[in-house]
Design a protein around this motif. Sequence first.
Motif, PDB file in Angstrom:
ATOM      1  N   GLU A  15       1.285  -1.529   0.130  1.00 46.69           N
ATOM      2  CA  GLU A  15      -0.036  -0.062  -0.080  1.00 46.69           C
ATOM      3  C   GLU A  15       0.247   1.160   0.010  1.00 46.69           C
ATOM      4  O   GLU A  15       1.793   0.834   0.274  1.00 46.69           O
ATOM      5  CB  GLU A  15      -1.101  -0.293   1.147  1.00 46.69           C
ATOM      6  N   VAL A  16       0.150   2.289  -0.421  1.00 48.45           N
ATOM      7  CA  VAL A  16       1.326   3.878  -0.892  1.00 48.45           C
ATOM      8  C   VAL A  16       0.554   4.665  -0.168  1.00 48.45           C
ATOM      9  O   VAL A  16      -1.076   4.954  -0.973  1.00 48.45           O
ATOM     10  CB  VAL A  16       1.628   3.866  -1.996  1.00 48.45           C
ATOM     11  N   ASN A  17       0.573   5.538   0.703  1.00 47.09           N
ATOM     12  CA  ASN A  17      -0.439   6.378   1.654  1.00 47.09           C
ATOM     13  C   ASN A  17       0.018   6.996   0.976  1.00 47.09           C
ATOM     14  O   ASN A  17       0.537   8.087   1.784  1.00 47.09           O
ATOM     15  CB  ASN A  17      -0.588   6.318   2.853  1.00 47.09           C
ATOM     16  N   SER A  18      -0.379   8.429   0.239  1.00 47.38           N
ATOM     17  CA  SER A  18       0.109   9.556  -0.695  1.00 47.38           C
ATOM     18  C   SER A  18      -0.245  10.676   0.600  1.00 47.38           C
ATOM     19  O   SER A  18       1.065  12.121   0.467  1.00 47.38           O
ATOM     20  CB  SER A  18       0.444   9.959  -1.704  1.00 47.38           C
ATOM     21  N   GLN A  19      -0.797  10.961   1.435  1.00 46.70           N
ATOM     22  CA  GLN A  19      -0.755  12.160   2.285  1.00 46.70           C
ATOM     23  C   GLN A  19      -0.153  11.938   3.532  1.00 46.70           C
ATOM     24  O   GLN A  19      -0.232  12.978   3.965  1.00 46.70           O
ATOM     25  CB  GLN A  19      -2.864  11.444   2.712  1.00 46.70           C
ATOM     26  N   THR A  20      -0.608  10.959   3.678  1.00 43.63           N
ATOM     27  CA  THR A  20       0.551  10.449   5.085  1.00 43.63           C
ATOM     28  C   THR A  20       1.707   9.958   5.270  1.00 43.63           C
ATOM     29  O   THR A  20       3.200  10.514   5.785  1.00 43.63           O
ATOM     30  CB  THR A  20       0.126   9.186   6.030  1.00 43.63           C
ATOM     31  N   GLU A  68       3.063   7.285   4.702  1.00 40.28           N
ATOM     32  CA  GLU A  68       2.917   5.539   4.510  1.00 40.28           C
ATOM     33  C   GLU A  68       3.672   4.860   3.662  1.00 40.28           C
ATOM     34  O   GLU A  68       2.954   4.912   3.374  1.00 40.28           O
ATOM     35  CB  GLU A  68       2.862   5.662   5.761  1.00 40.28           C
ATOM     36  N   THR A  97       3.068   0.253   3.081  1.00 41.76           N
ATOM     37  CA  THR A  97       2.490  -1.374   3.676  1.00 41.76           C
ATOM     38  C   THR A  97       4.170  -1.615   2.811  1.00 41.76           C
ATOM     39  O   THR A  97       3.340  -2.076   1.960  1.00 41.76           O
ATOM     40  CB  THR A  97       1.626  -1.372   3.996  1.00 41.76           C
ATOM     41  N   GLU A 104       4.831  -0.623   8.993  1.00 40.06           N
ATOM     42  CA  GLU A 104       4.524   0.886   8.126  1.00 40.06           C
ATOM     43  C   GLU A 104       5.852   1.930   7.881  1.00 40.06           C
ATOM     44  O   GLU A 104       6.181   1.908   8.809  1.00 40.06           O
ATOM     45  CB  GLU A 104       3.444   1.139   8.868  1.00 40.06           C
TER      46      GLU A 104
END
Length: 379
Positions: free
Chosen positions: A153-158, A160, A162, A175
Amino acid sequence: MTAHIQATAYICIMKRYALTGFVIAVAAIAIVCQPSAVAQQKVESMVGVVEQIDRNAKTATLKTDSGEIVKVTTVDSTVCLRIPAGEKTLSKAAPIKLEDISIGDRVLVHGMKTDQTFIGQRLVVMPMAEVAKKREHDLDEWKRRGIGGIVREVNSQTGEITLELRGQGAGTRVEVGTTKANFRRYVAGSLRFEEARTSTLAELRVGDQLRALGDKSADARSFVAEQIVSGAFKTIGVTVLEIDQQKHEIHATTLDQKKPITIAINQDSVLHRISPPVAAAIAQKAKADAGKASPPQPGQKPGQPVIDVQQMIDTLPAVSLANLTAGDVLAVTGAVEKDESRLVAIKVAAGVDLVLKALAPAPGKPQVVRLSAGLPSVF
Protein backbone atom coordinates in the motif's frame (compact mmCIF):
# COMPACT_ATOMS: atom_id res chain seq x y z
CA MET A 1 12.40 -15.44 -7.61
CA THR A 2 11.08 -11.90 -7.21
CA ALA A 3 10.57 -12.57 -3.53
CA HIS A 4 14.31 -12.61 -3.10
CA ILE A 5 15.31 -9.89 -5.50
CA GLN A 6 16.80 -7.98 -2.58
CA ALA A 7 19.55 -10.59 -2.38
CA THR A 8 20.72 -9.72 -5.86
CA ALA A 9 19.12 -6.49 -7.01
CA TYR A 10 19.35 -4.62 -3.72
CA ILE A 11 22.02 -5.90 -1.34
CA CYS A 12 24.51 -6.40 -4.14
CA ILE A 13 23.83 -2.96 -5.53
CA MET A 14 23.94 -1.36 -2.07
CA LYS A 15 27.63 -2.14 -2.03
CA ARG A 16 27.93 0.83 -4.34
CA TYR A 17 25.79 3.14 -2.22
CA ALA A 18 28.72 4.91 -0.54
CA LEU A 19 30.18 5.94 -3.86
CA THR A 20 27.02 7.70 -4.95
CA GLY A 21 26.86 9.81 -1.79
CA PHE A 22 30.50 10.71 -2.24
CA VAL A 23 29.96 11.73 -5.85
CA ILE A 24 26.91 13.88 -5.20
CA ALA A 25 28.42 15.72 -2.25
CA VAL A 26 31.80 16.37 -3.83
CA ALA A 27 30.31 17.31 -7.19
CA ALA A 28 28.28 20.07 -5.62
CA ILE A 29 31.25 21.39 -3.67
CA ALA A 30 33.66 21.21 -6.56
CA ILE A 31 31.37 23.09 -8.91
CA VAL A 32 30.86 25.87 -6.39
CA CYS A 33 34.59 26.11 -5.76
CA GLN A 34 35.59 26.51 -9.41
CA PRO A 35 37.52 29.74 -10.11
CA SER A 36 35.43 32.44 -11.74
CA ALA A 37 37.51 32.38 -14.92
CA VAL A 38 36.82 28.69 -15.37
CA ALA A 39 33.16 29.07 -14.44
CA GLN A 40 32.65 31.09 -17.61
CA GLN A 41 33.81 28.11 -19.68
CA LYS A 42 31.88 24.94 -20.23
CA VAL A 43 33.01 22.67 -17.40
CA GLU A 44 31.98 19.02 -17.50
CA SER A 45 32.12 16.37 -14.81
CA MET A 46 32.48 12.61 -14.85
CA VAL A 47 33.02 9.84 -12.34
CA GLY A 48 34.90 6.62 -12.86
CA VAL A 49 37.56 4.15 -11.81
CA VAL A 50 41.20 4.50 -12.80
CA GLU A 51 42.23 1.76 -15.22
CA GLN A 52 45.62 3.07 -16.32
CA ILE A 53 48.14 5.73 -15.26
CA ASP A 54 50.85 7.18 -17.53
CA ARG A 55 52.95 9.34 -15.26
CA ASN A 56 55.29 10.42 -18.05
CA ALA A 57 52.42 11.66 -20.21
CA LYS A 58 50.58 12.91 -17.10
CA THR A 59 47.39 11.08 -18.07
CA ALA A 60 44.92 8.80 -16.32
CA THR A 61 42.53 6.50 -18.18
CA LEU A 62 39.14 6.11 -16.50
CA LYS A 63 36.25 3.76 -17.02
CA THR A 64 33.24 5.91 -16.22
CA ASP A 65 30.10 4.68 -14.50
CA SER A 66 28.37 4.73 -17.89
CA GLY A 67 31.01 2.34 -19.28
CA GLU A 68 32.89 4.88 -21.40
CA ILE A 69 36.71 4.80 -21.52
CA VAL A 70 38.11 8.34 -21.19
CA LYS A 71 41.71 9.57 -21.08
CA VAL A 72 42.17 12.47 -18.68
CA THR A 73 45.13 14.76 -19.28
CA THR A 74 46.48 16.82 -16.38
CA VAL A 75 48.30 20.13 -16.72
CA ASP A 76 50.41 22.21 -14.34
CA SER A 77 47.32 23.95 -12.97
CA THR A 78 45.38 20.72 -12.34
CA VAL A 79 44.39 20.32 -8.68
CA CYS A 80 44.38 16.79 -7.24
CA LEU A 81 42.72 16.11 -3.89
CA ARG A 82 42.29 12.96 -1.82
CA ILE A 83 39.14 12.64 0.27
CA PRO A 84 38.62 10.09 3.07
CA ALA A 85 35.79 7.61 2.77
CA GLY A 86 32.46 8.90 4.01
CA GLU A 87 33.34 12.61 3.94
CA LYS A 88 30.60 14.89 2.63
CA THR A 89 32.73 18.03 2.30
CA LEU A 90 36.24 18.92 1.17
CA SER A 91 37.24 20.12 4.64
CA LYS A 92 39.43 17.04 5.15
CA ALA A 93 40.65 16.80 1.56
CA ALA A 94 44.43 16.59 1.22
CA PRO A 95 46.43 17.81 -1.81
CA ILE A 96 48.13 15.01 -3.74
CA LYS A 97 50.02 14.56 -7.00
CA LEU A 98 49.11 12.50 -10.04
CA GLU A 99 51.82 10.06 -8.94
CA ASP A 100 49.79 9.34 -5.79
CA ILE A 101 46.79 8.09 -7.77
CA SER A 102 46.61 4.31 -8.28
CA ILE A 103 44.75 1.92 -10.54
CA GLY A 104 41.40 1.10 -8.95
CA ASP A 105 40.97 4.49 -7.29
CA ARG A 106 37.63 6.18 -7.79
CA VAL A 107 37.84 9.71 -9.21
CA LEU A 108 35.50 12.65 -9.75
CA VAL A 109 36.90 14.82 -12.55
CA HIS A 110 35.95 18.38 -13.48
CA GLY A 111 37.36 19.81 -16.68
CA MET A 112 36.87 20.46 -20.37
CA LYS A 113 36.39 17.85 -23.08
CA THR A 114 38.15 18.14 -26.43
CA ASP A 115 38.02 15.91 -29.50
CA GLN A 116 41.00 13.84 -28.38
CA THR A 117 41.02 14.00 -24.59
CA PHE A 118 39.56 15.41 -21.39
CA ILE A 119 41.57 18.22 -19.77
CA GLY A 120 41.28 17.75 -16.02
CA GLN A 121 41.12 20.90 -13.90
CA ARG A 122 40.23 19.21 -10.62
CA LEU A 123 40.52 15.53 -9.64
CA VAL A 124 38.92 14.43 -6.37
CA VAL A 125 40.12 10.95 -5.48
CA MET A 126 38.81 8.28 -3.14
CA PRO A 127 41.56 5.62 -2.93
CA MET A 128 40.63 2.02 -3.70
CA ALA A 129 41.32 0.95 -0.12
CA GLU A 130 38.99 3.67 1.15
CA VAL A 131 36.34 2.64 -1.38
CA ALA A 132 36.50 -0.97 -0.21
CA LYS A 133 36.34 0.12 3.42
CA LYS A 134 33.33 2.34 2.77
CA ARG A 135 31.56 -0.35 0.76
CA GLU A 136 32.04 -2.82 3.60
CA HIS A 137 30.81 -0.26 6.13
CA ASP A 138 27.70 0.61 4.13
CA LEU A 139 26.89 -3.01 3.32
CA ASP A 140 27.07 -3.79 7.02
CA GLU A 141 24.83 -0.81 7.78
CA TRP A 142 22.23 -1.93 5.23
CA LYS A 143 22.31 -5.42 6.73
CA ARG A 144 21.86 -4.04 10.25
CA ARG A 145 19.46 -1.19 9.56
CA GLY A 146 17.88 -2.17 6.27
CA ILE A 147 14.62 -3.89 5.40
CA GLY A 148 13.30 -5.08 2.07
CA GLY A 149 10.10 -6.40 0.62
CA ILE A 150 7.08 -5.86 -1.59
CA VAL A 151 5.04 -2.65 -1.55
CA ARG A 152 1.43 -3.48 -0.61
CA GLU A 153 0.00 0.00 0.00
CA VAL A 154 1.09 3.59 -0.63
CA ASN A 155 -0.55 6.43 1.30
CA SER A 156 0.37 9.64 -0.50
CA GLN A 157 -1.32 11.79 2.15
CA THR A 158 0.58 10.46 5.16
CA GLY A 159 3.71 9.49 3.24
CA GLU A 160 3.53 5.94 4.60
CA ILE A 161 4.19 2.69 2.77
CA THR A 162 2.91 -0.71 3.83
CA LEU A 163 5.75 -3.12 3.12
CA GLU A 164 5.46 -6.91 3.19
CA LEU A 165 8.86 -8.08 4.32
CA ARG A 166 11.05 -10.61 2.54
CA GLY A 167 14.00 -12.43 4.04
CA GLN A 168 14.01 -12.18 7.84
CA GLY A 169 10.45 -11.75 9.06
CA ALA A 170 9.03 -12.76 5.67
CA GLY A 171 5.31 -12.11 5.38
CA THR A 172 5.21 -9.53 8.18
CA ARG A 173 3.82 -6.12 7.23
CA VAL A 174 5.56 -2.95 8.38
CA GLU A 175 4.47 0.68 8.09
CA VAL A 176 7.35 2.66 6.59
CA GLY A 177 7.47 6.42 7.22
CA THR A 178 9.06 8.29 4.31
CA THR A 179 8.65 11.99 5.09
CA LYS A 180 12.42 12.41 5.61
CA ALA A 181 13.61 9.79 3.13
CA ASN A 182 15.60 10.24 -0.06
CA PHE A 183 14.09 8.23 -2.92
CA ARG A 184 15.91 6.58 -5.80
CA ARG A 185 14.60 4.28 -8.53
CA TYR A 186 16.34 1.88 -10.86
CA VAL A 187 16.24 2.80 -14.52
CA ALA A 188 15.06 0.25 -17.07
CA GLY A 189 17.74 -2.24 -18.00
CA SER A 190 20.13 -1.30 -15.19
CA LEU A 191 20.60 -2.55 -11.66
CA ARG A 192 23.48 -0.22 -10.84
CA PHE A 193 22.70 1.93 -7.84
CA GLU A 194 24.86 4.76 -9.15
CA GLU A 195 22.69 4.84 -12.26
CA ALA A 196 19.45 4.90 -10.26
CA ARG A 197 17.73 8.22 -10.75
CA THR A 198 16.21 10.52 -8.17
CA SER A 199 12.63 9.54 -7.47
CA THR A 200 9.63 10.41 -5.29
CA LEU A 201 6.92 8.67 -3.31
CA ALA A 202 4.53 9.36 -6.18
CA GLU A 203 6.40 6.89 -8.42
CA LEU A 204 5.92 3.94 -6.08
CA ARG A 205 3.36 1.35 -7.12
CA VAL A 206 1.80 -1.59 -5.33
CA GLY A 207 3.89 -4.65 -6.19
CA ASP A 208 7.17 -2.74 -6.46
CA GLN A 209 10.15 -4.16 -4.65
CA LEU A 210 11.73 -1.79 -2.18
CA ARG A 211 14.65 -1.64 0.19
CA ALA A 212 14.93 1.00 2.90
CA LEU A 213 17.64 2.11 5.30
CA GLY A 214 16.52 3.53 8.62
CA ASP A 215 15.34 2.65 12.12
CA LYS A 216 12.71 0.21 13.39
CA SER A 217 10.35 1.00 16.22
CA ALA A 218 10.65 -0.91 19.50
CA ASP A 219 7.77 -3.21 18.52
CA ALA A 220 9.14 -3.62 14.94
CA ARG A 221 5.76 -2.63 13.49
CA SER A 222 6.93 0.66 12.02
CA PHE A 223 10.07 1.93 10.34
CA VAL A 224 11.42 5.43 9.72
CA ALA A 225 13.31 5.48 6.42
CA GLU A 226 16.35 7.59 5.56
CA GLN A 227 17.09 6.09 2.13
CA ILE A 228 14.75 4.20 -0.20
CA VAL A 229 15.54 2.48 -3.49
CA SER A 230 12.82 0.74 -5.48
CA GLY A 231 12.04 -0.91 -8.77
CA ALA A 232 9.46 -2.94 -10.64
CA PHE A 233 10.49 -6.51 -11.46
CA LYS A 234 8.92 -9.59 -12.98
CA THR A 235 9.73 -13.29 -13.28
CA ILE A 236 8.78 -15.25 -16.38
CA GLY A 237 9.27 -18.74 -17.71
CA VAL A 238 10.92 -19.21 -21.10
CA THR A 239 12.18 -21.99 -23.35
CA VAL A 240 15.60 -21.42 -24.90
CA LEU A 241 15.77 -21.40 -28.69
CA GLU A 242 19.33 -20.19 -29.21
CA ILE A 243 22.29 -18.84 -27.25
CA ASP A 244 24.27 -15.90 -28.68
CA GLN A 245 27.58 -16.04 -26.83
CA GLN A 246 29.02 -12.96 -28.55
CA LYS A 247 26.10 -10.69 -27.70
CA HIS A 248 25.50 -12.38 -24.33
CA GLU A 249 21.87 -12.97 -25.23
CA ILE A 250 19.36 -15.79 -24.98
CA HIS A 251 16.72 -16.05 -27.70
CA ALA A 252 13.66 -17.78 -26.31
CA THR A 253 9.87 -18.05 -26.27
CA THR A 254 7.68 -17.42 -23.23
CA LEU A 255 6.10 -20.47 -21.61
CA ASP A 256 2.61 -19.02 -21.31
CA GLN A 257 2.05 -17.16 -24.59
CA LYS A 258 4.83 -18.62 -26.75
CA LYS A 259 5.98 -15.13 -27.70
CA PRO A 260 9.59 -14.54 -28.80
CA ILE A 261 11.77 -12.76 -26.26
CA THR A 262 15.45 -11.84 -25.94
CA ILE A 263 17.09 -12.26 -22.54
CA ALA A 264 20.14 -10.02 -22.09
CA ILE A 265 22.88 -11.22 -19.73
CA ASN A 266 25.15 -8.60 -18.15
CA GLN A 267 27.84 -8.53 -15.47
CA ASP A 268 25.22 -8.36 -12.71
CA SER A 269 23.24 -11.38 -13.93
CA VAL A 270 23.37 -14.50 -11.75
CA LEU A 271 22.79 -17.92 -13.32
CA HIS A 272 22.08 -21.24 -11.56
CA ARG A 273 20.86 -24.67 -12.63
CA ILE A 274 18.22 -26.37 -10.49
CA SER A 275 19.23 -29.89 -9.46
CA PRO A 276 16.68 -32.76 -9.21
CA PRO A 277 16.51 -32.62 -5.37
CA VAL A 278 15.93 -28.87 -5.45
CA ALA A 279 13.31 -29.29 -8.18
CA ALA A 280 11.46 -31.77 -5.95
CA ALA A 281 11.58 -29.32 -3.03
CA ILE A 282 10.26 -26.47 -5.19
CA ALA A 283 7.39 -28.64 -6.42
CA GLN A 284 6.58 -29.63 -2.84
CA LYS A 285 6.56 -25.99 -1.75
CA ALA A 286 4.30 -25.03 -4.67
CA LYS A 287 1.83 -27.78 -3.78
CA ALA A 288 1.89 -26.78 -0.12
CA ASP A 289 1.18 -23.16 -1.02
CA ALA A 290 -1.73 -24.34 -3.14
CA GLY A 291 -3.19 -26.09 -0.09
CA LYS A 292 -2.29 -29.54 -1.38
CA ALA A 293 0.79 -30.30 0.67
CA SER A 294 2.69 -33.31 -0.52
CA PRO A 295 4.24 -35.92 1.81
CA PRO A 296 7.42 -34.83 3.63
CA GLN A 297 10.71 -35.26 1.85
CA PRO A 298 13.10 -37.94 3.10
CA GLY A 299 14.60 -36.76 6.37
CA GLN A 300 11.95 -34.07 6.86
CA LYS A 301 9.66 -34.40 9.87
CA PRO A 302 5.90 -33.93 9.41
CA GLY A 303 4.97 -30.30 9.87
CA GLN A 304 8.55 -29.14 9.38
CA PRO A 305 8.61 -26.14 6.99
CA VAL A 306 10.13 -26.61 3.58
CA ILE A 307 13.46 -24.85 3.12
CA ASP A 308 13.13 -21.50 1.38
CA VAL A 309 13.14 -22.03 -2.39
CA GLN A 310 15.37 -19.12 -3.28
CA GLN A 311 17.88 -19.95 -0.58
CA MET A 312 18.16 -23.39 -2.10
CA ILE A 313 18.66 -21.99 -5.59
CA ASP A 314 21.14 -19.37 -4.41
CA THR A 315 23.32 -22.01 -2.75
CA LEU A 316 23.62 -23.99 -5.98
CA PRO A 317 26.85 -23.54 -7.97
CA ALA A 318 26.73 -20.66 -10.42
CA VAL A 319 26.76 -21.53 -14.12
CA SER A 320 27.68 -19.50 -17.18
CA LEU A 321 25.87 -18.75 -20.40
CA ALA A 322 27.96 -21.48 -22.03
CA ASN A 323 26.25 -24.04 -19.76
CA LEU A 324 22.82 -23.30 -21.24
CA THR A 325 21.54 -25.05 -24.35
CA ALA A 326 18.56 -24.92 -26.69
CA GLY A 327 15.54 -26.55 -25.07
CA ASP A 328 16.41 -25.49 -21.52
CA VAL A 329 13.45 -24.12 -19.56
CA LEU A 330 14.37 -21.06 -17.50
CA ALA A 331 12.89 -18.84 -14.82
CA VAL A 332 14.15 -15.32 -15.55
CA THR A 333 13.81 -12.29 -13.29
CA GLY A 334 14.40 -8.78 -14.59
CA ALA A 335 13.26 -5.17 -14.37
CA VAL A 336 9.94 -4.34 -16.00
CA GLU A 337 10.43 -2.45 -19.26
CA LYS A 338 8.11 -1.02 -21.89
CA ASP A 339 9.60 -3.32 -24.52
CA GLU A 340 8.19 -6.72 -23.58
CA SER A 341 10.25 -8.44 -26.26
CA ARG A 342 13.43 -7.93 -24.23
CA LEU A 343 14.40 -8.52 -20.60
CA VAL A 344 17.70 -7.76 -18.86
CA ALA A 345 18.24 -10.67 -16.49
CA ILE A 346 18.94 -10.29 -12.80
CA LYS A 347 18.55 -13.97 -12.03
CA VAL A 348 18.31 -16.98 -14.30
CA ALA A 349 17.40 -20.44 -13.03
CA ALA A 350 17.72 -23.31 -15.50
CA GLY A 351 16.17 -26.73 -14.94
CA VAL A 352 12.63 -25.42 -14.47
CA ASP A 353 11.36 -28.26 -16.66
CA LEU A 354 12.12 -30.63 -13.76
CA VAL A 355 9.83 -28.57 -11.52
CA LEU A 356 7.02 -28.42 -14.07
CA LYS A 357 7.26 -32.17 -14.63
CA ALA A 358 6.91 -32.77 -10.89
CA LEU A 359 3.86 -30.48 -10.82
CA ALA A 360 2.13 -32.07 -13.81
CA PRO A 361 -1.23 -33.60 -12.78
CA ALA A 362 -2.01 -37.24 -13.31
CA PRO A 363 -4.01 -38.09 -16.46
CA GLY A 364 -7.59 -36.92 -16.05
CA LYS A 365 -6.77 -34.84 -12.97
CA PRO A 366 -6.94 -31.01 -12.81
CA GLN A 367 -3.86 -28.83 -12.40
CA VAL A 368 -3.47 -28.22 -8.66
CA VAL A 369 -0.83 -25.51 -8.77
CA ARG A 370 -1.80 -22.32 -10.54
CA LEU A 371 0.86 -21.03 -12.93
CA SER A 372 1.63 -17.39 -13.67
CA ALA A 373 3.82 -16.53 -16.67
CA GLY A 374 4.29 -20.29 -16.98
CA LEU A 375 5.68 -20.67 -13.44
CA PRO A 376 4.40 -21.52 -9.95
CA SER A 377 4.26 -18.52 -7.62
CA VAL A 378 7.17 -19.79 -5.49
CA PHE A 379 9.51 -18.35 -8.12
